[in-house]
Structures are given as C-alpha cells and as structure tokens.
Design a protein around this motif. Structure first.
Motif, PDB file in Angstrom:
ATOM      1  N   ARG A 177      47.740  27.911  29.071  1.00 18.57           N
ATOM      2  CA  ARG A 177      47.785  29.051  29.997  1.00 18.57           C
ATOM      3  C   ARG A 177      46.550  29.116  30.894  1.00 18.57           C
ATOM      4  N   ILE A 178      46.061  27.955  31.275  1.00 22.37           N
ATOM      5  CA  ILE A 178      44.971  27.867  32.241  1.00 22.37           C
ATOM      6  C   ILE A 178      45.596  27.708  33.624  1.00 22.37           C
ATOM      7  N   PRO A 179      45.350  28.607  34.560  1.00 18.83           N
ATOM      8  CA  PRO A 179      45.952  28.479  35.891  1.00 18.83           C
ATOM      9  C   PRO A 179      45.428  27.233  36.607  1.00 18.83           C
ATOM     10  N   TYR A 180      46.306  26.582  37.365  1.00 22.24           N
ATOM     11  CA  TYR A 180      45.850  25.390  38.081  1.00 22.24           C
ATOM     12  C   TYR A 180      46.519  25.260  39.456  1.00 22.24           C
ATOM     13  N   TYR A 181      45.843  24.514  40.330  1.00 24.76           N
ATOM     14  CA  TYR A 181      46.325  24.206  41.671  1.00 24.76           C
ATOM     15  C   TYR A 181      46.540  22.698  41.768  1.00 24.76           C
ATOM     16  N   THR A 182      47.527  22.290  42.529  1.00 24.57           N
ATOM     17  CA  THR A 182      47.728  20.862  42.744  1.00 24.57           C
ATOM     18  C   THR A 182      47.802  20.585  44.235  1.00 24.57           C
ATOM     19  N   HIS A 183      47.188  19.497  44.672  1.00 24.47           N
ATOM     20  CA  HIS A 183      47.143  19.153  46.091  1.00 24.47           C
ATOM     21  C   HIS A 183      47.875  17.843  46.347  1.00 24.47           C
ATOM     22  N   GLU A 184      48.688  17.824  47.402  1.00 27.68           N
ATOM     23  CA  GLU A 184      49.399  16.613  47.824  1.00 27.68           C
ATOM     24  C   GLU A 184      48.830  16.151  49.166  1.00 27.68           C
ATOM     25  N   CYS A 185      48.343  14.904  49.193  1.00 29.05           N
ATOM     26  CA  CYS A 185      47.718  14.395  50.406  1.00 29.05           C
ATOM     27  C   CYS A 185      48.719  13.728  51.350  1.00 29.05           C
ATOM     28  N   ASP A 186      49.828  13.205  50.817  1.00 34.54           N
ATOM     29  CA  ASP A 186      50.799  12.494  51.644  1.00 34.54           C
ATOM     30  C   ASP A 186      51.794  13.451  52.299  1.00 34.54           C
TER      31      ASP A 186
END
Length: 385
Positions: free
Chosen positions: A133-142
């Motif tokens: 339950r740790i909030p996270y962000y994900t980034h897409e470069c393509d």
C-alpha cells in the motif's frame, strides 16, 4: 501548508538501459532542488538491476559523489521476451526473487512514495509497493506504452506520459489517471553550449552544417553502414561527426586511422555530448525516447532511422512517426532507410530556413516547461498536500 520540518523518503525504480536511468536521475536532481526551495528534506533511494549497468550509473550520482541519490539497492531481474526462448522460463524465477527482494527493501526503507521510470526492472518494485500500500507513479517515455508501463499502471496513483496522444492507449480509470509531463532530460541539454561543442570537435570557421550521427553507446550497424557507404557525398555537404560505437570501431579500424577532411569519428562521446548536440545543425539517429528528447529540447532537426523488426515491439517506429507527423523529423523506416532516401532527406535540410521549420516542430513537442521539474512537482505535491 507544507511542514518544513517533515522529512520524506522516495524510492526510484527502473533501469536495464541508460534510457530508463538518466531521465530518472534528472527527476531525482529536480526533486532535491524543489524540496530545498520548499524547505523540505527528501531522501531518495534507487532500486535497480543488481547485475546490469544500473549500479554503475546510479552510484556515480550518489550524494557522496555530489549527486541526488542517497543509496542504491540491487535486485534480481528477469524479463519476458517477445520470442520463444528458455530464458523466459528461467527468468520467471528471477522475477519472483526480485519481487520478494523488493518487498524486503521497501519494508526496510518504508518510503512515502515510489517513482517508476520504467523498464522491466521496475515491474517487481511496483508490484511490491502495491502489496504494501505504498503509493507510486509510473512514467512512460515512448509514444506507445510498453509492457512494463501496462503492468505498472494498474496500481499507479498517476500514469505520467510524454505525449498527450499517448493517453488514447489507456481507457476508463487509467486514462483519467494520466498526466502529460514530457520526457525528462538533464538541465545541461537546455543550455546553449554550441561553441564549447565546436571547440571539442575541433571544427573552426566551418562553412558547412554539422551533421551529428548517433547510434547509442554500442552503435547502430544500419546507420554506420549508411554513413560509410555515402561518406564522400556526406562530407561534401556536411561536417560529419560520427559516434560509431565500440563494436564498429573494432571491426573498422581504418575509419579512425584514415583521416578524411570533414569527417570526425568517435567511438563514444561521454560528458561532452550535450555540447556536441548543441553544435550540430542536423542529427541522424535511431529513435530511442531519451536521445530523441535530448535532441528535441535543443531544437535540432532530425533524420530518424528507427530500430524495427521482430526483435523490437516497434516503439522506435512509433516515436519516429510521431516526430515526423509534427514536423520535427524525417523518418526512414524499414526498406525506406536506403542510401537514396538518406541523401534526399539530408539534402532537403541543407537550407537554413528549412532546418528552422523542423526546429519549430521540436519546440511544439517539448514546449517551454522542463519535464523533470514538472514530475518533481507532482511527486512532492502528492506528499505534502
């Protein structure tokens, strides 16, 4: 209101290639700067591949080395390939090990949030963060989301994308969680260091435009062959700066031993690359997301020869087509990447007014904001609001 006495810890996850690591480091640097401006203490930890290039790159950017990363943690990593191989089976065990290792590290660090820069390395830390339950962000470069982003996005607080058009590849709640940030690059690429680049290259009083040929640290055989096959034509019209990659240099020593006027071969350009890009008038390159944005924020016209075929998911082709569609580059894809097509594309970019149009196309993509700073704001605002 921000509590100036509060200290936050953030875990970064990602790696497997420099294209997933360097943009993450740019975000880490921006985070430290923004946190200092707001009177907040931020500690940043990095989870990466224990046996790849990740450790070497990240540890050069540790706080002890003057960087922004407090420490690096290595985990076992596996990936699912798009072709049949026994490695897909053996890597399942590495993936399982990576998940439990990530979970142990996250329990120890107890971070306030996690930021994934993508790549197969990021999947197990994101899955472990979700289970804790740790909030996270994900980034897409393509331009189009890869498998890692598709997996990571399911539990992400926000999905950060480089292009507005990328949102269409998500639906429902996932699309609502998308935020367009651009692709982060280091601040040095925004600086005007053209003169320093020309000095490094030894180009003085040049009357021809500078063509920079890039193929990554390992080189790109297809691009290298196009350059060597057409070297006379190229040097008649351009000052050619050619990063060949180590493998090509080993098999073609004559390229380096035979001095040709107007031709400047390099095995690999390291710290001087930002100023060399600034010194270029036209860039011939693959279409990897990181190098694309490093060139685009410098407003450089590009001729792109994307990696394509059965060994790739087609991300470079998608990137190249998008840059071409907005007038930032010319794309030579598959059979179109011929000597005649290359000459035609480069010939059209000889007039300065034509190059200016493509520079404007780059500005249309990148805008005026700095993606690393924008991502840092999103992460920090998520912690302090």
């Amino acid at each position: 209101m921000v509590d100036a006495e509060k200290s936050y810890s953030i875990v970064f996850a990602g790696g497997g290639s420099g294209g997933h690591i360097y943009p993450g480091i740019a975000v880490a640097d921006a985070l430290k700067i923004l946190a200092k401006e707001r009177g907040i203490d931020v500690r940043i930890y990095w989870i990466g591949n224990k046996s790849g290039m990740d450790r070497g790159i990240v540890e050069k950017n540790l706080v002890s080395e003057g960087g922004s990363i407090d420490s690096f943690y290595g985990i076992s990593c596996g990936k699912l390939r798009r072709y049949i191989t026994l490695k897909n089976f053996s890597d399942l065990f590495k993936i399982a090990a990576g998940y439990f290792q990530s979970k142990k590290i996250l329990k120890k660090l107890s971070p306030d949030t996690l930021f994934s820069k993508g790549g197969f390395v990021s999947v197990t830390p994101c899955r472990a963060a979700r289970s804790l339950r740790i909030p996270y962000y994900t980034h897409e470069c393509d331009f189009t989301p890869g498998l890692a982003t598709k997996l990571n996005s399911r539990g992400a607080k926000n999905i950060l994308v480089s292009y507005k058009e990328t949102e269409k590849y998500f639906s429902g709640d996932l699309k609502d969680r998308c935020i367009v940030t651009g692709n982060p690059v280091r601040p040095v690429f925004y600086e005007d260091n053209r003169e320093a680049g020309l000095e490094f290259l030894g180009i003085k009083n040049n009357t021809k435009p500078v063509l920079l040929v890039l193929g990554g640290s390992l080189g790109a055989r297809q691009i290298n062959n196009l350059v060597t096959e057409n070297i006379d034509w190229l040097t008649e019209r351009f000052e050619v700066v050619h990063q060949t990659g180590a493998a090509f240099a080993e098999t073609h020593p004559e390229v380096f031993s035979t001095a040709k006027e107007g031709y400047h071969p390099y095995t690999f350009i390291y710290s001087q690359m930002p100023s060399v890009i600034q010194a270029a008038d036209v860039i011939l390159s693959r279409a990897g997301a990181n190098s694309l944005w490093e060139c685009a924020v410098s407003s450089k016209p590009m001729v792109l020869v994307p990696l394509c075929g059965s060994g790739t998911r087609g991300d470079q082709v998608d990137n190249a087509r998008y840059f071409e569609s907005v007038g930032a580059a010319k794309a030579l894809i598959g059979e179109d990447a011929s000597s005649d097509s290359l000459k035609k594309a480069l010939e059209s970019l000889l007039p300065e007014e034509e190059r200016r149009k493509f520079s404007d196309g780059c500005k249309k993509i990148c805008g005026s904001s700095m993606p690393a700073r924008r991502i840092a704001e999103i992460i920090l605002d998520g912690l302090t609001k």
